[in-house]
Design a protein around this motif. Structure first.
Motif, PDB file in Angstrom:
ATOM      1  N   PRO A  13       0.815  -1.213   0.000  1.00  0.00           N
ATOM      2  CA  PRO A  13       0.000   0.000   0.000  1.00  0.00           C
ATOM      3  C   PRO A  13       0.856   1.275   0.000  1.00  0.00           C
ATOM      4  N   GLU A  14       1.976   1.238   0.749  1.00  0.00           N
ATOM      5  CA  GLU A  14       2.843   2.429   0.861  1.00  0.00           C
ATOM      6  C   GLU A  14       3.342   2.888  -0.511  1.00  0.00           C
ATOM      7  N   VAL A  15       3.539   1.909  -1.415  1.00  0.00           N
ATOM      8  CA  VAL A  15       4.016   2.253  -2.752  1.00  0.00           C
ATOM      9  C   VAL A  15       3.000   3.176  -3.428  1.00  0.00           C
ATOM     10  N   GLY A  16       1.712   2.910  -3.192  1.00  0.00           N
ATOM     11  CA  GLY A  16       0.665   3.757  -3.768  1.00  0.00           C
ATOM     12  C   GLY A  16       0.770   5.186  -3.263  1.00  0.00           C
ATOM     13  N   LEU A  17       1.070   5.340  -1.987  1.00  0.00           N
ATOM     14  CA  LEU A  17       1.188   6.683  -1.408  1.00  0.00           C
ATOM     15  C   LEU A  17       2.381   7.422  -2.015  1.00  0.00           C
ATOM     16  N   LEU A  18       3.500   6.703  -2.149  1.00  0.00           N
ATOM     17  CA  LEU A  18       4.683   7.342  -2.720  1.00  0.00           C
ATOM     18  C   LEU A  18       4.443   7.702  -4.190  1.00  0.00           C
ATOM     19  N   GLN A  19       3.748   6.796  -4.919  1.00  0.00           N
ATOM     20  CA  GLN A  19       3.422   7.108  -6.327  1.00  0.00           C
ATOM     21  C   GLN A  19       2.515   8.329  -6.417  1.00  0.00           C
ATOM     22  N   LEU A  20       1.544   8.383  -5.537  1.00  0.00           N
ATOM     23  CA  LEU A  20       0.607   9.513  -5.564  1.00  0.00           C
ATOM     24  C   LEU A  20       1.350  10.830  -5.317  1.00  0.00           C
ATOM     25  N   ARG A  21       2.224  10.835  -4.296  1.00  0.00           N
ATOM     26  CA  ARG A  21       2.998  12.044  -3.998  1.00  0.00           C
ATOM     27  C   ARG A  21       3.843  12.445  -5.207  1.00  0.00           C
ATOM     28  N   LYS A  22       4.495  11.446  -5.822  1.00  0.00           N
ATOM     29  CA  LYS A  22       5.385  11.722  -6.942  1.00  0.00           C
ATOM     30  C   LYS A  22       4.592  12.184  -8.168  1.00  0.00           C
ATOM     31  N   ILE A  52       3.681  19.978   4.831  1.00  0.00           N
ATOM     32  CA  ILE A  52       3.645  20.922   5.951  1.00  0.00           C
ATOM     33  C   ILE A  52       2.994  20.224   7.142  1.00  0.00           C
ATOM     34  N   ARG A  53       3.725  20.102   8.237  1.00  0.00           N
ATOM     35  CA  ARG A  53       3.211  19.392   9.420  1.00  0.00           C
ATOM     36  C   ARG A  53       3.233  20.319  10.636  1.00  0.00           C
ATOM     37  N   PRO A  54       2.130  21.030  10.853  1.00  0.00           N
ATOM     38  CA  PRO A  54       2.098  21.968  11.976  1.00  0.00           C
ATOM     39  C   PRO A  54       1.878  21.258  13.309  1.00  0.00           C
ATOM     40  N   VAL A  90       8.483  21.419   7.854  1.00  0.00           N
ATOM     41  CA  VAL A  90       8.327  21.435   6.400  1.00  0.00           C
ATOM     42  C   VAL A  90       9.213  20.321   5.853  1.00  0.00           C
ATOM     43  N   ARG A  91       8.567  19.255   5.417  1.00  0.00           N
ATOM     44  CA  ARG A  91       9.295  18.055   4.998  1.00  0.00           C
ATOM     45  C   ARG A  91       9.320  17.957   3.469  1.00  0.00           C
ATOM     46  N   GLU A  92      10.510  17.790   2.894  1.00  0.00           N
ATOM     47  CA  GLU A  92      10.613  17.549   1.451  1.00  0.00           C
ATOM     48  C   GLU A  92       9.999  16.173   1.190  1.00  0.00           C
ATOM     49  N   LEU A  97      16.005   9.726   0.063  1.00  0.00           N
ATOM     50  CA  LEU A  97      16.112   8.258   0.142  1.00  0.00           C
ATOM     51  C   LEU A  97      14.865   7.516  -0.327  1.00  0.00           C
ATOM     52  N   TYR A  98      13.718   8.165  -0.220  1.00  0.00           N
ATOM     53  CA  TYR A  98      12.486   7.485  -0.610  1.00  0.00           C
ATOM     54  C   TYR A  98      12.459   7.159  -2.106  1.00  0.00           C
ATOM     55  N   PHE A  99      13.082   8.021  -2.894  1.00  0.00           N
ATOM     56  CA  PHE A  99      12.935   7.880  -4.347  1.00  0.00           C
ATOM     57  C   PHE A  99      14.252   7.677  -5.098  1.00  0.00           C
ATOM     58  N   GLY A 134      12.493  14.379   7.909  1.00  0.00           N
ATOM     59  CA  GLY A 134      11.192  14.984   8.231  1.00  0.00           C
ATOM     60  C   GLY A 134      10.184  13.946   8.685  1.00  0.00           C
ATOM     61  N   ASP A 135      10.253  12.763   8.082  1.00  0.00           N
ATOM     62  CA  ASP A 135       9.367  11.667   8.492  1.00  0.00           C
ATOM     63  C   ASP A 135       9.619  11.344   9.962  1.00  0.00           C
ATOM     64  N   ILE A 136      10.885  11.199  10.308  1.00  0.00           N
ATOM     65  CA  ILE A 136      11.243  10.775  11.668  1.00  0.00           C
ATOM     66  C   ILE A 136      10.984  11.906  12.669  1.00  0.00           C
ATOM     67  N   PRO A 172      -3.687  12.949   7.756  1.00  0.00           N
ATOM     68  CA  PRO A 172      -3.066  12.787   9.062  1.00  0.00           C
ATOM     69  C   PRO A 172      -1.617  12.361   8.887  1.00  0.00           C
ATOM     70  N   ILE A 173      -0.763  12.640   9.874  1.00  0.00           N
ATOM     71  CA  ILE A 173       0.626  12.176   9.705  1.00  0.00           C
ATOM     72  C   ILE A 173       0.780  10.725  10.169  1.00  0.00           C
ATOM     73  N   HIS A 174      -0.243  10.194  10.862  1.00  0.00           N
ATOM     74  CA  HIS A 174      -0.103   8.834  11.399  1.00  0.00           C
ATOM     75  C   HIS A 174      -0.465   7.785  10.347  1.00  0.00           C
TER      76      HIS A 174
HETATM   77  C1  IPM Z   1       4.158   9.442   6.635  1.00  0.00           C
HETATM   78  C2  IPM Z   1       4.198   7.937   6.603  1.00  0.00           C
HETATM   79  C3  IPM Z   1       4.618   7.483   5.217  1.00  0.00           C
HETATM   80  C4  IPM Z   1       6.003   8.024   4.950  1.00  0.00           C
HETATM   81  C5  IPM Z   1       4.583   5.955   5.004  1.00  0.00           C
HETATM   82  C6  IPM Z   1       3.225   5.382   5.277  1.00  0.00           C
HETATM   83  C7  IPM Z   1       5.067   5.558   3.635  1.00  0.00           C
HETATM   84  O1  IPM Z   1       5.056   7.466   7.596  1.00  0.00           O
HETATM   85  O2  IPM Z   1       3.393  10.031   5.853  1.00  0.00           O
HETATM   86  O3  IPM Z   1       4.870  10.038   7.430  1.00  0.00           O
HETATM   87  O4  IPM Z   1       7.006   7.403   5.346  1.00  0.00           O
HETATM   88  O5  IPM Z   1       6.095   9.079   4.339  1.00  0.00           O
END
Ligand code: IPM
Ligand code: MG
Length: 345
Positions: A86-95, A103-105, A131-133, A138-140, A240-242, A272-274
């Motif tokens: 599923p995560e691949v779909g999220l990364l594809q969508l972002r890309k 932006i994570r306030p 503000v996360r790139e 590393l993601y891409f 930024g993720d971490i 949501p960020i979670h």
């Molecule tokens: C986030 C999430 C995602 C990410 C995952 C689900 C791929 O942790 O939006 O922070 O790592 O970007």
């Protein structure tokens, strides 16, 4: 005014918190008199189950044609060993949508200081934005592969990618406390050396903002020892993720943090960020606030400021009355919390 919104409920607690968000959105659209055209599409694990792909073409198209995209959450152990994740779909969508600026306030309201696991005197007054790139690093980076003997990820940035995200950070700082913390690992990483040089160069365009540099390890410590020093933090994708998950601890729960992701021209995405919290999915226990606040971020961008403020205030009132979900130490269910927000509205 009317808005075309593509909704991606996804997996785990995603559909439940999306339903809660929809109720709140429906209520404010009536009260503040704007039209909504909602279009729900399959995405993530749910889409893998239906069509074998986490981001079906129709879903991507619906997102491209929307004024905004609302995403709840994706993923879960069910797809850990599946061919597609599923995560691949999220990364594809972002890309695909070019959503490079995430932006994570984060703000700890005085009324919620006691919900933090950290000392009140440390947390009180925390109010900053990460503000996360979101479409590089590393993601891409390529090459990216693994086999039995070795695995490789690549951390690579083009100068223009760093420039545009640093500018976002500066622009946001100009609307706030005029402080930008650029986070890197320039003592070790080549990409961070370019990052820091670029930040210093772009800073000349923003003489009214004070630029500071942090190494990511030090930033991780400072976020929980002295969070009130930060205004805007700008950093690369994985840092930024971490750091944003770490920062969420200040508020007492990851379940309250929204985010917005922007491209250069297309629709923005609010989520949501979670993650999808599969352990509590379907139990009516999840905190809908991250979704509700994501909707309020969207409405602010639509200039529906009154509606956005009404949502934030209604949610804060419910919490002030002592109703919080389990993640924040309470016993209010997701549905009861949502009903209370609706009646405040
Ligand atoms: C986030 C999430 C995602 C990410 C995952 C689900 C791929 O942790 O939006 O922070 O790592 O970007
Ligand atoms: Mg994350």
């Amino acid at each position: 005014m009317g808005y075309k919104i593509t909704c991606l409920p996804g997996d785990g607690i995603g559909p439940e918190i999306m339903a809660a968000g929809m109720k709140v959105l429906g209520a404010v659209s009536e009260k503040y008199n704007f039209d909504l055209q909602m279009d729900t599409r399959s995405f993530g694990g749910a889409a893998i189950d239906e069509s074998g792909k986490p981001l079906p073409d129709e879903t991507l198209q619906a997102c491209q044609n929307a004024d905004a995209i609302l995403l709840a959450a994706i993923g879960g152990p069910k797809w850990d060993n599946s061919l597609e994740r599923p995560e691949v779909g999220l990364l594809q969508l972002r890309k695909q949508l070019g959503l490079y600026a995430n932006i994570r306030p984060l703000r700890v309201p005085d009324a919620a200081v006691h919900l933090s696991p950290l000392k009140e005197e440390i947390v009180r007054g925390s109010d900053f934005v990460v503000v996360r790139e979101l479409t590089g690093g590393l993601y891409f980076g390529e090459p990216k592969y693994y086999d039995a003997d070795q695995a490789t990820d690549t951390l690579s940035y083009q100068t223009y990618e760093i420039e545009r995200i640093i500018r976002k950070g500066f622009q946001l700082a100009q609307t706030r406390k005029h402080k930008l913390a650029s986070v890197d690992k320039a003592n070790v990483l080549a990409s961070s050396k370019l990052w820091r040089e670029t930040a210093i160069r772009i800073a000349r365009e923003f003489p009214d903002v004070k630029l500071e540099h942090f190494y990511v390890d030090a930033a991780a410590m400072q976020i929980i020892t002295k969070p009130t020093q930060f205004d805007v933090i700008v950093t690369e994708n994985l840092f930024g993720d971490i750091l944003s998950d770490e920062a969420s601890v200040l508020t007492g729960s990851l379940g309250v943090l929204p985010s917005a992701s922007y491209s250069e021209t297309g629709p923005a995405l609010y989520e949501p960020i979670h993650g999808s919290a599969p352990d509590i999915a379907g139990k009516d226990e999840a905190n809908p606030l991250s979704m509700i606040y994501s909707i309020s971020l969207m409405l602010r961008d639509f200039d529906e400021t009154e509606a956005a403020e009404a949502i934030d205030q209604a949610a804060n009132k419910v919490m002030q009355h002592g109703f919080v979900t389990k993640d924040l130490g309470g016993s209010t269910s997701l549905s009861a919390f949502t009903e209370k927000v609706l009646s405040e509205l």
